[in-house]
Design a protein around this motif. Structure first.
Motif, PDB file in Angstrom:
ATOM      1  N   ALA A  55       0.833  -1.204   0.000  1.00  0.00           N
ATOM      2  CA  ALA A  55       0.000   0.000   0.000  1.00  0.00           C
ATOM      3  C   ALA A  55       0.868   1.254   0.000  1.00  0.00           C
ATOM      4  O   ALA A  55       0.539   2.238  -0.655  1.00  0.00           O
ATOM      5  N   ARG A  58       1.892   1.834  -3.457  1.00  0.00           N
ATOM      6  CA  ARG A  58       0.763   1.766  -4.389  1.00  0.00           C
ATOM      7  C   ARG A  58       0.957   0.662  -5.421  1.00  0.00           C
ATOM      8  O   ARG A  58       0.695   0.826  -6.601  1.00  0.00           O
ATOM      9  N   LYS A  60      -0.261  -3.094  -6.260  1.00  0.00           N
ATOM     10  CA  LYS A  60      -1.262  -4.081  -5.884  1.00  0.00           C
ATOM     11  C   LYS A  60      -0.682  -5.492  -5.976  1.00  0.00           C
ATOM     12  O   LYS A  60       0.239  -5.753  -6.748  1.00  0.00           O
TER      13      LYS A  60
END
Length: 135
Positions: A55, A58, A60
């Motif tokens: 996270a 950023r 995934k």
């Protein structure tokens, strides 16, 4: 009551979906393959994609049916690459004292500069434990 219709992803931090095309960068993959392994320092590496998510960065999580963007790659030998994907990937990187996200970002920022890449890989490698260099 008045209500504004919003898609289910309206407040999501990650705007990507399965329809989002991943970023491919063949030149960067070729650059990564020319670098020494981030674990052993050996040459003859593969460009290994980082599948775990972060996270903070950023990035995934991508499963076995998806590949991450090519910017999320590190150089590993074939045997190291198999080991990376045969166990818990987060624990794999932690056991080697490597933050794969920061390292991948640093390598992508200088992609194509082999000498700078070698310096970054060398600096990222954990110094051997006491007695380990004798092996």
């Amino acid at each position: 009551m008045f209500q504004i219709a919003r898609p289910s992803t309206a407040f999501s931090l990650d705007k990507s979906s399965k329809a989002t095309k991943r970023m491919e960068d063949l030149a960067h993959l070729a650059f990564i393959r020319k670098l020494p392994s981030v674990l052993s320092g050996l040459f003859g590496c593969e460009a290994c994609h980082i599948r775990i998510g972060s996270a903070v960065h950023r990035k995934k999580h991508t499963g076995m049916q998806q590949k991450p963007d090519d910017s999320w790659t590190l150089p590993l030998t074939t045997a190291e690459h198999k080991q990376q994907h045969s166990e818990n990937e987060l624990l794999f990187w932690r056991s080697h004292g490597i933050d794969p996200f920061e390292l991948a970002i640093k390598l992508y920022e200088i992609s194509g500069d082999i000498e700078a890449g070698k310096r970054i890989v060398l600096a990222s490698r954990r110094s051997p434990a006491v007695g380990e260099s004798d092996r």
